[in-house]
Design a protein around this motif. Structure first.
Motif, PDB file in Angstrom:
ATOM      1  N   GLU A 165       0.857  -1.188   0.000  1.00 36.95           N
ATOM      2  CA  GLU A 165       0.000   0.000   0.000  1.00 36.95           C
ATOM      3  C   GLU A 165       0.897   1.244   0.000  1.00 36.95           C
ATOM      4  O   GLU A 165       1.868   1.317   0.747  1.00 36.95           O
ATOM      5  CB  GLU A 165      -0.904   0.008   1.239  1.00 36.95           C
ATOM      6  N   THR A 166       0.557   2.223  -0.822  1.00 37.85           N
ATOM      7  CA  THR A 166       1.444   3.368  -1.027  1.00 37.85           C
ATOM      8  C   THR A 166       0.949   4.604  -0.278  1.00 37.85           C
ATOM      9  O   THR A 166      -0.061   4.582   0.400  1.00 37.85           O
ATOM     10  CB  THR A 166       1.532   3.682  -2.531  1.00 37.85           C
ATOM     11  N   ALA A 167       1.686   5.714  -0.435  1.00 41.20           N
ATOM     12  CA  ALA A 167       1.334   6.974   0.238  1.00 41.20           C
ATOM     13  C   ALA A 167      -0.030   7.472  -0.236  1.00 41.20           C
ATOM     14  O   ALA A 167      -0.437   7.243  -1.376  1.00 41.20           O
ATOM     15  CB  ALA A 167       2.399   8.027  -0.045  1.00 41.20           C
ATOM     16  N   SER A 168      -0.712   8.180   0.628  1.00 43.52           N
ATOM     17  CA  SER A 168      -2.015   8.739   0.268  1.00 43.52           C
ATOM     18  C   SER A 168      -1.830   9.927  -0.673  1.00 43.52           C
ATOM     19  O   SER A 168      -0.760  10.559  -0.687  1.00 43.52           O
ATOM     20  CB  SER A 168      -2.744   9.205   1.528  1.00 43.52           C
ATOM     21  N   PRO A 169      -2.832  10.264  -1.468  1.00 41.96           N
ATOM     22  CA  PRO A 169      -2.739  11.457  -2.316  1.00 41.96           C
ATOM     23  C   PRO A 169      -2.428  12.719  -1.504  1.00 41.96           C
ATOM     24  O   PRO A 169      -1.695  13.593  -1.973  1.00 41.96           O
ATOM     25  CB  PRO A 169      -4.130  11.530  -2.963  1.00 41.96           C
ATOM     26  N   PHE A 170      -2.971  12.815  -0.296  1.00 40.76           N
ATOM     27  CA  PHE A 170      -2.728  13.982   0.550  1.00 40.76           C
ATOM     28  C   PHE A 170      -1.255  14.098   0.930  1.00 40.76           C
ATOM     29  O   PHE A 170      -0.674  15.193   0.933  1.00 40.76           O
ATOM     30  CB  PHE A 170      -3.588  13.896   1.820  1.00 40.76           C
TER      31      PHE A 170
ATOM     32  N   ILE B 131       6.351   5.867  -2.318  1.00 47.02           N
ATOM     33  CA  ILE B 131       5.370   6.957  -2.429  1.00 47.02           C
ATOM     34  C   ILE B 131       4.381   6.659  -3.548  1.00 47.02           C
ATOM     35  O   ILE B 131       3.182   6.868  -3.406  1.00 47.02           O
ATOM     36  CB  ILE B 131       6.092   8.303  -2.703  1.00 47.02           C
ATOM     37  N   HIS B 132       4.897   6.161  -4.686  1.00 52.79           N
ATOM     38  CA  HIS B 132       4.051   5.889  -5.850  1.00 52.79           C
ATOM     39  C   HIS B 132       3.251   7.139  -6.219  1.00 52.79           C
ATOM     40  O   HIS B 132       2.017   7.153  -6.166  1.00 52.79           O
ATOM     41  CB  HIS B 132       3.100   4.716  -5.551  1.00 52.79           C
ATOM     42  N   PRO B 133       3.964   8.206  -6.598  1.00 57.82           N
ATOM     43  CA  PRO B 133       3.319   9.531  -6.645  1.00 57.82           C
ATOM     44  C   PRO B 133       2.284   9.736  -7.755  1.00 57.82           C
ATOM     45  O   PRO B 133       1.436  10.622  -7.634  1.00 57.82           O
ATOM     46  CB  PRO B 133       4.508  10.474  -6.863  1.00 57.82           C
ATOM     47  N   PHE B 134       2.356   8.924  -8.818  1.00 52.62           N
ATOM     48  CA  PHE B 134       1.440   9.129  -9.933  1.00 52.62           C
ATOM     49  C   PHE B 134       0.362   8.046  -9.953  1.00 52.62           C
ATOM     50  O   PHE B 134       0.543   6.961  -9.406  1.00 52.62           O
ATOM     51  CB  PHE B 134       2.204   9.142 -11.248  1.00 52.62           C
ATOM     52  N   GLN B 135      -0.736   8.345 -10.610  1.00 50.47           N
ATOM     53  CA  GLN B 135      -1.831   7.377 -10.665  1.00 50.47           C
ATOM     54  C   GLN B 135      -1.403   6.081 -11.332  1.00 50.47           C
ATOM     55  O   GLN B 135      -1.803   4.992 -10.948  1.00 50.47           O
ATOM     56  CB  GLN B 135      -3.040   7.976 -11.392  1.00 50.47           C
ATOM     57  N   ASP B 136      -0.576   6.207 -12.389  1.00 51.88           N
ATOM     58  CA  ASP B 136      -0.088   5.033 -13.118  1.00 51.88           C
ATOM     59  C   ASP B 136       1.280   5.367 -13.686  1.00 51.88           C
ATOM     60  O   ASP B 136       1.661   6.536 -13.801  1.00 51.88           O
ATOM     61  CB  ASP B 136      -1.063   4.671 -14.245  1.00 51.88           C
ATOM     62  N   GLY B 137       2.033   4.330 -14.041  1.00 55.74           N
ATOM     63  CA  GLY B 137       3.338   4.527 -14.671  1.00 55.74           C
ATOM     64  C   GLY B 137       4.499   4.654 -13.710  1.00 55.74           C
ATOM     65  O   GLY B 137       5.628   4.919 -14.129  1.00 55.74           O
TER      66      GLY B 137
ATOM     67  N   THR C 223       1.357  12.706  -0.623  1.00 57.67           N
ATOM     68  CA  THR C 223       2.298  12.569  -1.746  1.00 57.67           C
ATOM     69  C   THR C 223       3.124  13.825  -2.023  1.00 57.67           C
ATOM     70  O   THR C 223       4.362  13.722  -2.142  1.00 57.67           O
ATOM     71  CB  THR C 223       1.544  12.123  -3.015  1.00 57.67           C
ATOM     72  N   PRO C 224       2.547  15.026  -2.118  1.00 62.66           N
ATOM     73  CA  PRO C 224       3.370  16.202  -2.457  1.00 62.66           C
ATOM     74  C   PRO C 224       4.500  16.469  -1.477  1.00 62.66           C
ATOM     75  O   PRO C 224       5.645  16.705  -1.893  1.00 62.66           O
ATOM     76  CB  PRO C 224       2.341  17.355  -2.455  1.00 62.66           C
ATOM     77  N   HIS C 225       4.214  16.410  -0.174  1.00 63.59           N
ATOM     78  CA  HIS C 225       5.295  16.731   0.771  1.00 63.59           C
ATOM     79  C   HIS C 225       6.310  15.590   0.863  1.00 63.59           C
ATOM     80  O   HIS C 225       7.509  15.827   1.082  1.00 63.59           O
ATOM     81  CB  HIS C 225       4.735  17.121   2.150  1.00 63.59           C
ATOM     82  N   LEU C 226       5.885  14.338   0.649  1.00 64.80           N
ATOM     83  CA  LEU C 226       6.842  13.222   0.651  1.00 64.80           C
ATOM     84  C   LEU C 226       7.747  13.287  -0.573  1.00 64.80           C
ATOM     85  O   LEU C 226       8.946  12.981  -0.494  1.00 64.80           O
ATOM     86  CB  LEU C 226       6.095  11.886   0.690  1.00 64.80           C
TER      87      LEU C 226
ATOM     88  N   GLU D  34      10.287  16.011   0.010  1.00 62.51           N
ATOM     89  CA  GLU D  34      11.292  15.515   0.954  1.00 62.51           C
ATOM     90  C   GLU D  34      12.283  14.583   0.257  1.00 62.51           C
ATOM     91  O   GLU D  34      13.500  14.676   0.469  1.00 62.51           O
ATOM     92  CB  GLU D  34      10.586  14.776   2.090  1.00 62.51           C
ATOM     93  N   MET D  35      11.770  13.667  -0.580  1.00 63.02           N
ATOM     94  CA  MET D  35      12.639  12.722  -1.283  1.00 63.02           C
ATOM     95  C   MET D  35      13.585  13.438  -2.242  1.00 63.02           C
ATOM     96  O   MET D  35      14.784  13.147  -2.289  1.00 63.02           O
ATOM     97  CB  MET D  35      11.787  11.701  -2.048  1.00 63.02           C
ATOM     98  N   VAL D  36      13.080  14.386  -3.022  1.00 65.63           N
ATOM     99  CA  VAL D  36      13.908  15.114  -3.980  1.00 65.63           C
ATOM    100  C   VAL D  36      14.975  15.929  -3.248  1.00 65.63           C
ATOM    101  O   VAL D  36      16.151  15.950  -3.657  1.00 65.63           O
ATOM    102  CB  VAL D  36      13.023  16.013  -4.872  1.00 65.63           C
ATOM    103  N   ALA D  37      14.588  16.586  -2.148  1.00 66.32           N
ATOM    104  CA  ALA D  37      15.560  17.369  -1.372  1.00 66.32           C
ATOM    105  C   ALA D  37      16.652  16.468  -0.812  1.00 66.32           C
ATOM    106  O   ALA D  37      17.845  16.814  -0.847  1.00 66.32           O
ATOM    107  CB  ALA D  37      14.845  18.110  -0.239  1.00 66.32           C
ATOM    108  N   TRP D  38      16.263  15.284  -0.299  1.00 64.37           N
ATOM    109  CA  TRP D  38      17.251  14.356   0.248  1.00 64.37           C
ATOM    110  C   TRP D  38      18.212  13.893  -0.842  1.00 64.37           C
ATOM    111  O   TRP D  38      19.438  13.858  -0.633  1.00 64.37           O
ATOM    112  CB  TRP D  38      16.558  13.136   0.866  1.00 64.37           C
TER     113      TRP D  38
END
Length: 349
Positions: A153-158, A196-202, A160-163, A166-170
Motif C-alpha cells: 500500500e502506497t502513500a495517500s494522495p494527501f 510513495i508511488h506519486p502518480f496514478q499510473d506509470g 504525496t506532495p510533501h513526501l 522531501e525525497m527530492v531534497a534528500w
C-alpha cells in the motif's frame, strides 16, 4: 526525514559496489568496439529494456513485437494500451540517453518525464504529469499480464506532495555532500519513489527510467548498452519481495534498507556481467575473422554499405570466394543483407 543513518553496509554490499565500480572504470578500455557495434548493442539493450519494463507492469508484447513497433514510431497512432505504453517508454528512453546531462532531479522535471512516458496513453490523458488524486498500490503481475495481488500500500494522495518534496531534497543533498556512495543514493531514491508511488499510473516504468538517468549522471556510462530492466524482469519474485521488505519499514524508526540495497546492487552486477559477455563475444568475433572478412567489415564501416562488386575491386578476390565470406558475416550477425539479385548490398548490423 528519511532515516538513512540506519543503512547497514554488509560485506556483500561492499563487494557488489566494488565489482560494479571496477567495470565502470574499465568501460573505456572494454568499450573500444567500433561505433556501429556499440550502436547495435545499445539498440538491442533498448528493445530489451522497453519490452521488459512494460511487461513487468502487465504488458504482453514480446521483444520482437516491441522492435517492430519501434521501427514504425513515426505513425504516432497505436491501437492497444500495450503499444501506447511501449511508444511512450521508447520516447522517454531516447530523451534520457540524448539529454541526461541537462535533466536536473526536480519535482517539475519528474512530472515532465511522466508526461512523456504516458504521452500516447489515452486512458492516462487526464492525470499524466500530475500527482495522484486517488489511492493506488503496487501490484504484481504474472507472465500473462494477470494481477497476482497487492505488493504494498502506497502513500495517500494527501501525503504525496510533501513526501516527494522531501525525497527530492534528500537526493540532491545526498548527491552534493557525497557522504553515501552514489549507488546507495540512487537505490534509496528509487525505493522511496516506489514507496510513495506519486502518480496514478506509470510509477514502476518511471522508476526504471529514473534509475537509468541517475546512473548516467553518476558516470556509469555503460548503462545504455545492457538492459537492467531485463535483469529485473527475470527476477520479478525477488524484486517484489525486496520492495515489500524495505517499503513497509521506510517510515519506521528502523528502516530495513538492506533487502532492497542488496537486490538493487545484485541486479546492477548482473547487468555488468551480461555486458561483459557481449563485449567479449564481439571482440572474439573480430579477432577470429579471416583477413578478407575484416576488409569487408572495415569497408562497410567506412562507407555505410558495401556491394559484391566493390569488394571484388577492393580485394581482387573471386566472386565465389567472397560469396562464402558474405554468407558467413550475415550468419554471424555482423552484416545485414538488403535486396536480392544484382541489386543486393550489405550494411553493418
Amino acid at each position: 526525514m528519511l532515516k538513512t543513518d540506519t543503512i547497514q553496509i554488509t560485506p556483500e554490499i561492499l563487494t557488489l559496489i566494488a565489482r560494479i565500480d571496477e567495470f565502470k572504470g574499465a568501460w573505456r578500455a572494454l568499450g573500444t568496439l567500433a561505433p556501429d557495434r556499440l550502436s547495435a548493442l545499445r539498440r538491442v539493450a533498448t528493445i530489451e529494456s522497453i519490452g521488459s519494463s512494460t511487461r513487468i507492469e502487465g504488458s504482453r508484447l514480446s521483444d520482437r513485437e516491441v522492435e517492430r513497433l519501434l521501427s514504425n514510431l513515426e505513425i504516432q497512432s497505436f491501437a492497444t494500451r500495450d503499444e501506447q505504453e511501449v511508444a511512450g517508454y521508447a520516447e522517454l528512453m531516447d530523451l534520457v540517453f540524448s539529454s541526461w546531462q541537462d535533466i536536473p532531479f526536480t519535482e517539475n522535471h519528474i512530472k515532465q518525464l511522466h508526461q512523456i512516458l504516458l504521452r500516447h496513453s489515452e486512458k492516462d490523458a487526464r492525470h499524466r504529469g500530475h500527482y495522484k488524486t486517488h489511492s493506488n498500490s503496487v501490484a504484481a503481475f504474472n507472465e500473462a499480464g494477470t494481477q497476482l495481488g497487492i505488493v504494498f500500500e502506497t502513500a495517500s494522495p494527501f501525503d504525496t506532495p510533501h513526501l516527494m518534496a522531501e525525497m527530492v531534497a534528500w537526493m540532491n543533498q545526498a548527491r552534493e555532500t557525497a557522504r553515501l556512495h552514489p549507488l546507495l543514493i540512487i537505490a534509496v531514491g528509487v525505493v522511496v519513489f516506489l514507496e510513495i508511488h506519486p502518480f496514478q499510473d506509470g510509477n514502476g516504468r518511471l522508476s526504471r527510467v529514473l534509475t537509468t538517468l541517475l546512473l548516467l549522471q553518476a558516470d556509469y556510462a555503460y548503462v545504455p548498452y545492457s538492459s537492467l530492466e531485463s535483469v529485473i524482469e527475470q527476477s520479478k519474485e525477488a524484486y517484489y519481495l525486496a520492495l515489500r521488505q524495505t517499503q513497509g519499514t521506510i517510515r519506521t524508526e528502523s528502516p530495513n534498507w538492506r533487502s532492497w540495497l542488496e537486490f538493487f546492487l545484485r541486479s546492477l552486477a548482473e547487468q555488468v556481467r551480461r555486458l561483459e559477455k557481449k563485449v567479449e563475444r564481439e571482440q572474439i568475433v573480430l579477432a577470429t575473422m579471416p583477413e578478407l572478412q575484416l576488409a569487408i567489415v572495415e569497408f562497410a564501416r567506412e562507407h555505410g554499405r558495401i556491394t559484391m562488386g566493390e569488394v571484388i575491386t577492393l580485394t581482387g578476390a573471386s566472386r565465389n570466394t567472397l560469396k562464402q565470406h558474405f554468407r558467413a558475416l550475415v550468419e554471424r550477425s555482423v552484416l545485414n543483407q538488403h535486396g536480392s539479385g544484382r541489386g543486393v548490398w550489405y550494411g553493418l548490423r
